[in-house]
Design an enzyme around this catalytic site. Structure first.
Site, PDB file in Angstrom:
ATOM      1  N   HIS A   1       0.848  -1.196   0.000  1.00 39.15           N
ATOM      2  CA  HIS A   1       0.000   0.000   0.000  1.00 39.15           C
ATOM      3  C   HIS A   1       0.882   1.244   0.000  1.00 39.15           C
ATOM      4  CE1 HIS A   1      -3.402  -2.540   2.018  1.00 39.15           C
ATOM      5  NE2 HIS A   1      -3.363  -2.709   0.697  1.00 39.15           N
TER       6      HIS A   1
ATOM      7  N   HIS B   1     -11.933 -10.145  -4.765  1.00 38.79           N
ATOM      8  CA  HIS B   1     -11.538  -8.790  -4.358  1.00 38.79           C
ATOM      9  C   HIS B   1     -10.737  -8.192  -5.513  1.00 38.79           C
ATOM     10  CE1 HIS B   1      -9.909  -5.487  -2.140  1.00 38.79           C
ATOM     11  NE2 HIS B   1      -8.830  -6.067  -1.660  1.00 38.79           N
TER      12      HIS B   1
ATOM     13  N   GLU C   1      -8.678  -5.506  -5.653  1.00 42.14           N
ATOM     14  CA  GLU C   1      -7.430  -4.778  -5.433  1.00 42.14           C
ATOM     15  C   GLU C   1      -6.331  -5.368  -6.316  1.00 42.14           C
ATOM     16  OE1 GLU C   1      -4.963  -2.898  -1.657  1.00 42.14           O
ATOM     17  OE2 GLU C   1      -6.408  -4.517  -1.321  1.00 42.14           O
TER      18      GLU C   1
ATOM     19  N   ASP D   1      -3.269  -6.219  -6.211  1.00 40.25           N
ATOM     20  CA  ASP D   1      -2.410  -7.345  -5.850  1.00 40.25           C
ATOM     21  C   ASP D   1      -3.094  -8.685  -6.046  1.00 40.25           C
ATOM     22  OD1 ASP D   1      -3.921  -6.261  -3.650  1.00 40.25           O
ATOM     23  OD2 ASP D   1      -2.911  -7.645  -2.314  1.00 40.25           O
TER      24      ASP D   1
ATOM     25  N   HIS E   1     -11.523  -6.203   3.141  1.00 42.47           N
ATOM     26  CA  HIS E   1     -11.417  -4.847   3.677  1.00 42.47           C
ATOM     27  C   HIS E   1     -11.834  -3.783   2.663  1.00 42.47           C
ATOM     28  CE1 HIS E   1      -7.288  -3.718   1.911  1.00 42.47           C
ATOM     29  NE2 HIS E   1      -7.536  -4.911   1.477  1.00 42.47           N
TER      30      HIS E   1
ATOM     31  N   ASP F   1      -8.503 -11.555   1.516  1.00 42.93           N
ATOM     32  CA  ASP F   1      -7.597 -10.878   2.439  1.00 42.93           C
ATOM     33  C   ASP F   1      -7.830 -11.218   3.912  1.00 42.93           C
ATOM     34  OD1 ASP F   1      -5.740  -9.520   0.922  1.00 42.93           O
ATOM     35  OD2 ASP F   1      -7.010  -7.790   0.597  1.00 42.93           O
TER      36      ASP F   1
ATOM     37  N   TYR G   1      -0.848  -8.022  10.337  1.00 39.65           N
ATOM     38  CA  TYR G   1      -1.750  -7.834   9.197  1.00 39.65           C
ATOM     39  C   TYR G   1      -3.102  -7.291   9.682  1.00 39.65           C
ATOM     40  CZ  TYR G   1      -3.933  -9.043   4.708  1.00 39.65           C
ATOM     41  OH  TYR G   1      -4.582  -9.001   3.498  1.00 39.65           O
TER      42      TYR G   1
ATOM     43  N   HIS H   1      -2.950 -14.120   0.989  1.00 43.06           N
ATOM     44  CA  HIS H   1      -1.564 -13.788   1.324  1.00 43.06           C
ATOM     45  C   HIS H   1      -1.093 -14.767   2.396  1.00 43.06           C
ATOM     46  CE1 HIS H   1      -1.315 -10.065  -0.930  1.00 43.06           C
ATOM     47  NE2 HIS H   1      -2.350  -9.547  -0.296  1.00 43.06           N
TER      48      HIS H   1
END
Length: 397
Positions: free
Chosen positions: A25, A81, A83, A85, A147, A166, A194, A227
């Protein structure tokens, strides 16, 4: 490069290991142990890929897929998700299987179109929707703000396998794929870091989501996040940790985080440390300018009190202190006590800045007036020790 790893018959980890990433991030989140981008392939009568990887690692994902199947055979691509990544390799995968059906939430659909501007066959799914792959099925659970607004979980009931993206993850690069293959303290330390730095603001939503999953009667034998490692030996361990962290109750523990110019604020910090320690509680002390602030926030996860100190410069705090205060305002850790302290020369101001930022972070401020001019006297240090003992008694009962 990671090779495919079987989670069960016809179910594979096909993601990528990022050994070299040190910040996530932007510079907001330190990742000294690297990370992984986990994607999962389910081969049945129909074939599904759950999540992709960060764009620069698309080649690794494609190589792993090709070692198991011809990617053109993919029937479904599930995007839990959007995002980058996790969805960065989305266009590269769809180039190989343009007829695959993309499954995501409504917010997920909006995100994919905004990021990549391409039209494919999309299907919006909601909590309770199920698709059959043959012997197995995929059940979807919306998880907004865990998130991002688009987030969802994918669950395979026949395997008791939860793919929550996540949630329950950690930033940890390792050739091991499972919790029983790595050091337990290490992986829980990364999981706590995390949670504290990403999920802290959503703790009330996590409590509700855990309650919802319990009411749904899901049998969870394995948790495979996007992750870090996969929880197969004891997934209840991380579920119980999330439930505890989400309560934000903490334990008899305090954090002292400070910076100093000529040593006066540091002397106050050590006097507070002495008082808190004498009070019989756990204490962690950090000099902010030489510490990883993500580690400070991780330690705050289960602490009840935070002491923040800075001398005054230009009627403000030292520059190294400001990012930590900004983090606290954004993360809004609940059920915490906060104390500001510090020294000044000809004019003060840092203590007021700290107290205002702590209040903005919804931390209960104890206005102890721990501000001294020039150098703390023996009486000043005694006040620090006494306050430390007082706070220890308050949070240690």
């Amino acid at each position: 490069m990671g090779r495919p790893v079987a989670l069960g018959e016809g179910i594979y980890w096909v993601g990528a290991i990022d050994w070299n990433i040190r910040y996530f991030h932007g510079p907001a989140f330190s990742t000294p142990r690297g990370t992984t981008y986990n994607a999962y392939l389910i081969v049945d009568d129909k074939i599904a890929l759950v999540d992709t990887v960060y764009g620069p690692f698309a080649g690794e994902l494609i190589g792993n897929l090709k070692s198991l199947i011809n990617p053109v055979r993919l029937d479904y691509l599930i995007i839990n998700h959007t995002e980058i990544d996790h969805s960065g390799a989305f266009p590269a995968i769809m180039d190989l299987c343009p007829d695959a059906l993309v499954l995501c939430t409504q917010r997920g659909l909006e995100g994919l179109k905004a990021y990549y501007g391409r039209e494919f066959k999309y299907k919006v799914v909601k909590t309770g929707d199920v698709i059959s792959l043959g012997r197995r099925s995929l059940k979807f659970i919306e998880a907004p703000m865990l998130h991002w607004p688009d987030s969802m979980f994918t669950y395979i009931p026949e395997e008791g396998l939860l793919l929550p993206n996540d949630a329950f993850g950690q930033h940890l690069a390792t050739t091991a794929r499972f919790d029983d293959e790595v050091d337990e303290l290490l992986v829980m330390d990364e999981a706590a870091k995390y949670y504290a730095n990403i999920l802290f603001p959503f703790s009330h939503l996590i409590t509700k989501k855990l309650e919802e999953i319990q009411k749904m009667g899901l049998v969870i034998k394995t948790i495979a996040p996007s992750h870090g490692i996969i929880w197969r030996q004891n997934p209840s361990r991380i579920i119980e940790a999330y439930a505890r962290w989400a309560e934000c109750r903490g334990k008899p523990k305090a954090i002292i985080a400070y910076d100093t110019m000529w040593g006066s604020t540091e002397k106050m910090a050590y006097a507070l440390l002495e008082g808190l320690s004498e009070g019989g509680i756990e204490v962690k002390l950090f000099k902010i300018s030489v510490s990883d602030r993500n580690e400070i926030i991780k330690e705050l996860l289960e602490a009840r009190a935070v002491f923040l100190g800075s001398p005054t410069i230009n009627n403000d705090v030292l520059p190294a202190v400001s990012p930590l205060l900004d983090d606290l305002v954004g993360l809004r850790p609940k059920n915490k006590l906060g104390v500001a302290f510090g020294a000044y020369g000809w004019g003060g101001g840092a203590q007021k800045v700290i107290e205002e930022r702590l209040k903005a972070a919804k931390i209960e401020v104890i206005e102890a007036n721990l501000t001294v001019q020039w150098v703390p006297s023996p009486d000043d240090l005694k006040r620090c020790q006494n306050l430390g003992r007082e706070i220890a008694s308050r949070i240690g009962g």
